[in-house]
Design an enzyme around this catalytic site. Structure first.
Site, PDB file in Angstrom:
ATOM      1  N   ARG A  84       0.853  -1.181   0.000  1.00  0.00           N
ATOM      2  CA  ARG A  84       0.000   0.000   0.000  1.00  0.00           C
ATOM      3  C   ARG A  84       0.892   1.234   0.000  1.00  0.00           C
ATOM      4  O   ARG A  84       1.910   1.282   0.704  1.00  0.00           O
ATOM      5  CB  ARG A  84      -0.927   0.032   1.228  1.00  0.00           C
ATOM      6  CG  ARG A  84      -2.071  -0.955   1.197  1.00  0.00           C
ATOM      7  CD  ARG A  84      -3.102  -0.615   0.091  1.00  0.00           C
ATOM      8  NE  ARG A  84      -4.216  -1.555   0.054  1.00  0.00           N
ATOM      9  CZ  ARG A  84      -4.275  -2.629  -0.731  1.00  0.00           C
ATOM     10  NH1 ARG A  84      -3.267  -2.921  -1.541  1.00  0.00           N
ATOM     11  NH2 ARG A  84      -5.348  -3.400  -0.722  1.00  0.00           N
TER      12      ARG A  84
ATOM     13  N   ASP B 225       4.598  -0.311  -6.872  1.00  0.00           N
ATOM     14  CA  ASP B 225       3.351  -0.682  -7.537  1.00  0.00           C
ATOM     15  C   ASP B 225       2.190   0.098  -6.933  1.00  0.00           C
ATOM     16  O   ASP B 225       1.054  -0.011  -7.384  1.00  0.00           O
ATOM     17  CB  ASP B 225       3.108  -2.191  -7.401  1.00  0.00           C
ATOM     18  CG  ASP B 225       1.904  -2.655  -8.223  1.00  0.00           C
ATOM     19  OD1 ASP B 225       1.787  -2.214  -9.383  1.00  0.00           O
ATOM     20  OD2 ASP B 225       1.082  -3.437  -7.711  1.00  0.00           O
TER      21      ASP B 225
ATOM     22  N   GLU C   4      -2.509   7.521  -4.736  1.00  0.00           N
ATOM     23  CA  GLU C   4      -2.877   6.877  -6.004  1.00  0.00           C
ATOM     24  C   GLU C   4      -4.368   6.903  -6.312  1.00  0.00           C
ATOM     25  O   GLU C   4      -4.769   6.771  -7.465  1.00  0.00           O
ATOM     26  CB  GLU C   4      -2.414   5.403  -5.999  1.00  0.00           C
ATOM     27  CG  GLU C   4      -3.217   4.509  -5.057  1.00  0.00           C
ATOM     28  CD  GLU C   4      -2.789   3.045  -5.119  1.00  0.00           C
ATOM     29  OE1 GLU C   4      -1.576   2.776  -5.007  1.00  0.00           O
ATOM     30  OE2 GLU C   4      -3.661   2.172  -5.277  1.00  0.00           O
TER      31      GLU C   4
ATOM     32  N   HIS D  15      -0.524  -0.148  -9.532  1.00  0.00           N
ATOM     33  CA  HIS D  15      -1.248  -1.138  -8.723  1.00  0.00           C
ATOM     34  C   HIS D  15      -1.682  -2.322  -9.590  1.00  0.00           C
ATOM     35  O   HIS D  15      -2.863  -2.669  -9.632  1.00  0.00           O
ATOM     36  CB  HIS D  15      -2.452  -0.483  -8.032  1.00  0.00           C
ATOM     37  CG  HIS D  15      -2.796  -1.146  -6.726  1.00  0.00           C
ATOM     38  ND1 HIS D  15      -3.091  -0.435  -5.588  1.00  0.00           N
ATOM     39  CD2 HIS D  15      -2.886  -2.448  -6.379  1.00  0.00           C
ATOM     40  CE1 HIS D  15      -3.351  -1.282  -4.611  1.00  0.00           C
ATOM     41  NE2 HIS D  15      -3.237  -2.508  -5.071  1.00  0.00           N
TER      42      HIS D  15
HETATM   43  P1  NAI Z   1      -1.293 -11.377   4.896  1.00  0.00           P
HETATM   44  O1  NAI Z   1      -2.368 -10.924   5.815  1.00  0.00           O
HETATM   45  O2  NAI Z   1      -1.242 -12.801   4.503  1.00  0.00           O
HETATM   46  O3  NAI Z   1       0.138 -10.984   5.511  1.00  0.00           O
HETATM   47  C1  NAI Z   1       0.416  -9.749   6.066  1.00  0.00           C
HETATM   48  C2  NAI Z   1       1.564  -9.956   7.056  1.00  0.00           C
HETATM   49  O4  NAI Z   1       1.952  -8.660   7.535  1.00  0.00           O
HETATM   50  C3  NAI Z   1       1.175 -10.796   8.275  1.00  0.00           C
HETATM   51  O5  NAI Z   1       2.118 -11.829   8.477  1.00  0.00           O
HETATM   52  C4  NAI Z   1       1.209  -9.799   9.417  1.00  0.00           C
HETATM   53  O6  NAI Z   1       1.601 -10.389  10.658  1.00  0.00           O
HETATM   54  C5  NAI Z   1       2.247  -8.821   8.920  1.00  0.00           C
HETATM   55  N1  NAI Z   1       2.237  -7.549   9.621  1.00  0.00           N
HETATM   56  C6  NAI Z   1       1.216  -6.968  10.307  1.00  0.00           C
HETATM   57  N2  NAI Z   1       1.647  -5.829  10.888  1.00  0.00           N
HETATM   58  C7  NAI Z   1       2.956  -5.685  10.549  1.00  0.00           C
HETATM   59  C8  NAI Z   1       3.957  -4.736  10.866  1.00  0.00           C
HETATM   60  N3  NAI Z   1       3.704  -3.698  11.668  1.00  0.00           N
HETATM   61  N4  NAI Z   1       5.192  -4.904  10.355  1.00  0.00           N
HETATM   62  C9  NAI Z   1       5.489  -5.988   9.582  1.00  0.00           C
HETATM   63  N5  NAI Z   1       4.580  -6.939   9.270  1.00  0.00           N
HETATM   64  C10 NAI Z   1       3.334  -6.790   9.754  1.00  0.00           C
HETATM   65  O7  NAI Z   1      -1.409 -10.430   3.612  1.00  0.00           O
HETATM   66  P2  NAI Z   1      -0.911 -10.718   2.128  1.00  0.00           P
HETATM   67  O8  NAI Z   1      -1.946 -11.448   1.379  1.00  0.00           O
HETATM   68  O9  NAI Z   1       0.458 -11.269   2.188  1.00  0.00           O
HETATM   69  O10 NAI Z   1      -0.884  -9.237   1.535  1.00  0.00           O
HETATM   70  C11 NAI Z   1       0.019  -8.259   2.005  1.00  0.00           C
HETATM   71  C12 NAI Z   1      -0.417  -6.915   1.475  1.00  0.00           C
HETATM   72  O11 NAI Z   1      -0.257  -6.879   0.051  1.00  0.00           O
HETATM   73  C13 NAI Z   1      -1.921  -6.598   1.662  1.00  0.00           C
HETATM   74  O12 NAI Z   1      -2.166  -6.051   2.937  1.00  0.00           O
HETATM   75  C14 NAI Z   1      -2.180  -5.610   0.568  1.00  0.00           C
HETATM   76  O13 NAI Z   1      -1.989  -4.318   1.090  1.00  0.00           O
HETATM   77  C15 NAI Z   1      -1.105  -5.887  -0.470  1.00  0.00           C
HETATM   78  N6  NAI Z   1      -1.650  -6.356  -1.738  1.00  0.00           N
HETATM   79  C16 NAI Z   1      -1.298  -5.695  -2.889  1.00  0.00           C
HETATM   80  C17 NAI Z   1      -1.751  -6.110  -4.112  1.00  0.00           C
HETATM   81  C18 NAI Z   1      -1.341  -5.431  -5.374  1.00  0.00           C
HETATM   82  O14 NAI Z   1      -2.009  -5.587  -6.401  1.00  0.00           O
HETATM   83  N7  NAI Z   1      -0.251  -4.687  -5.385  1.00  0.00           N
HETATM   84  C19 NAI Z   1      -2.686  -7.227  -4.211  1.00  0.00           C
HETATM   85  C20 NAI Z   1      -2.936  -7.918  -2.961  1.00  0.00           C
HETATM   86  C21 NAI Z   1      -2.450  -7.466  -1.774  1.00  0.00           C
END
Ligand code: NAI
Length: 344
Positions: free
Chosen positions: A231, A255, A260, A292
Site C-alpha cells: 500500500r 506498484d 494513487e 497497482h
Molecule cells: P497477509 O495478511 O497474509 O500478511 C500480512 C503480514 O503482515 C502478516 O504476516 C502480518 O503479521 C504482517 N504484519 C502486520 N503488521 C505488521 C507490521 N507492523 N510490520 C510488519 N509486518 C506486519 O497479507 P498478504 O496477502 O500477504 O498481503 C500483504 C499486502 O499486500 C496486503 O495487505 C495488501 O496491502 C497488499 N496487496 C497488494 C496487491 C497489489 O495488487 N499490489 C494485491 C494484494 C495485496
C-alpha cells in the site's frame, strides 16, 4: 434476485463476475465510477456493493449505505484499509478475498526488482531506437545479496521463496512471526541496516503507515533498493524522494503510491500531471512505477470473481462468513466469528 452495485468497474472485471454469477440469484450493476459520498446513491435499491482498493468506504458512505438497506460490502481484494470497519460493525458485513494469488503480487515484485537492477526499462527503450550501447546499464547480481521482507504473510512468504531461488539471503520482520519458515527473523532496525533490498508485504495499519520514513531510510545500507507492492501509505514519499536524491536509496520499485486513489487505473497520458510528487518520482531513472497491477493476472482475476461470488452467496444463504472482517477480528470477544460464524 439480489442486486449488487459494482463500483470502479474495469473491462477486465466483467467476464469473470458474469461467468461465476451465471445461474445464481446474484446480478451486478456495473459502474465505472468509484464509490464515495458523491456516488453512493447509485447503490439505491441494492442488497450490497462490490468495491475495490481505491473506493472510499468511510463512515459517511457506510451510514448512507445502511440507510438505503445495503447489508453487505464485498471487497474484491485482500486489503481493507479503505473501509471504516468500526463504523460498519453491527450494521453492514464486510467480506473480502483474502488470497486470490499471492504469486501474482510476489512475482510482480520480483519482476520490478529485476527490471530495475538490470535496467531492462532503459534497455527496452534504447533498442527500440536501435541504440545498442550498454553505457549506463550496468546492474548487480541478486545472488548472495540480502533481501529484507517486511511482513511474512501469504505474499511475503512467496516472495521469500522466489528470492531463495535466486540464491539470496532472506531476513524478515513481522511482529507476528510465522513458525514454519526457513528464513531468519530480525528486528525492523536490523533488517533496515542489513538489507540490500527491502520489500514491503505488510498491510496498511496505524502502525505501518509511513513505516518507511526519513528515520528508517537513514538506517538503510547506502544504495538499498525498496520495493512496495503493498500500500502506498507504507512509504513517506517525500522522504523516499530525499533518500533517492541523497543516494541512500539506490532504486525504488513501486506498484502503489500514497496518493494513487484519484490517479491509478486511469489514462492521464493526454493531461498535465497535477501531482508534482508523482511527476518527480516518475522522472527519476531509478524509479519503476506500475499502477497497482500486482494483482493483475488472469489466474488472480478468476479467483477474485469466484471467491467474491461465493462470499455473496454465503451471505445471502445465511451461511458462515469465513472471509468476513471486522475491526475486532481475532482480538477478543466483541467479534463473534468463532461462535456465530459471523463477526456480529
Ligand atoms: P497477509 O495478511 O497474509 O500478511 C500480512 C503480514 O503482515 C502478516 O504476516 C502480518 O503479521 C504482517 N504484519 C502486520 N503488521 C505488521 C507490521 N507492523 N510490520 C510488519 N509486518 C506486519 O497479507 P498478504 O496477502 O500477504 O498481503 C500483504 C499486502 O499486500 C496486503 O495487505 C495488501 O496491502 C497488499 N496487496 C497488494 C496487491 C497489489 O495488487 N499490489 C494485491 C494484494 C495485496
Amino acid at each position: 434476485m439480489a442486486t449488487f452495485a459494482f463500483f470502479d468497474t474495469k473491462p477486465y472485471d466483467i467476464p469473470g463476475f458474469e461467468k461465476y454469477s451465471k445461474g445464481t440469484d446474484i446480478q451486478f450493476r456495473f459502474y465505472e465510477t468509484k464509490l464515495c459520498a458523491d456516488t453512493v446513491s447509485l447503490a439505491e435499491g441494492c442488497d450490497g456493493v462490490v468495491v475495490f482498493v481505491n473506493d472510499t468506504v468511510d463512515k459517511t458512505v457506510i451510514d448512507k449505505l445502511y440507510d438505503m438497506g445495503v447489508r453487505l460490502i464485498a471487497l474484491r481484494c485482500a486489503g481493507f484499509n479503505n473501509v471504516d470497519t468500526a463504523s460498519s460493525f453491527e450494521k453492514i458485513h464486510i467480506v473480502r478475498v483474502p488470497a486470490y494469488s499471492p504469486y501474482a503480487v510476489a512475482e510482480h515484485a520480483m519482476a520490478m526488482l529485476l527490471c530495475s537492477i538490470r535496467r531492462i526499462h532503459k534497455a527496452f527503450n534504447r533498442t527500440r531506437e536501435f541504440n545498442f550501447s550498454l553505457q549506463g546499464l550496468c546492474g548487480f547480481d541478486l545472488h548472495g545479496k540480502t533481501v529484507g521482507v517486511v511482513g511474512t504473510g501469504k505474499i511475503g512468504r512467496v516472495f521469500a521463496d522466489i528470492c531463495r531461488g535466486f540464491g539470496m539471503n532472506v531476513i524478515a520482520y513481522d511482529p507476528y512471526p510465522a513458525k514454519d519458515v526457513w528464513f531468519e527473523y530480525a528486528s525492523l532496525d536490523e533488517l533496515l541496516s542489513r538489507s540490500d533490498i527491502i520489500s514491503l508485504h505488510c498491510p496498511l495499519t496505524a502502525e505501518t503507515q509511513h513505516i518507511i520514513n526519513a528515520e528508517s531510510i537513514a538506517k538503510m545500507k547506502k544504495g538499498a533498493v525498496i520495493i512496495n507492492t503493498s500500500r502506498g501509505q507504507l512509504i513517506d514519499t517525500d522522504a523516499l524522494i530525499d533518500g533517492i536524491k541523497n543516494k541512500t536509496v539506490g532504486a525504488a520499485c513501486l506498484d502503489v503510491y500514497e496518493e494513487e486513489s484519484d490517479i491509478f487505473f486511469e489514462d492521464y497520458s493526454g493531461h498535465i500531471m497535477q501531482d508534482d510528487t508523482l511527476a518527480r518520482l516518475v522522472s527519476m531513472p531509478n524509479v519503476i512505477l506500475t499502477s497497482h497491477q500486482g494483482f493483475l493476472t488472469t489466474d488472480a482475476l478468476e479467483n477474485i470473481a469466484k471467491v467474491t461470488v461465493e462470499n455473496i452467496q454465503c451471505f445471502l444463504e445465511g451461511k458462515d462468513l469465513q472471509n468476513e472482517v471486522c475491526y475486532h477480528c481475532g482480538k477478543g470477544e466483541i467479534c463473534r466469528k468463532n461462535r456465530l460464524g459471523k463477526c456480529f
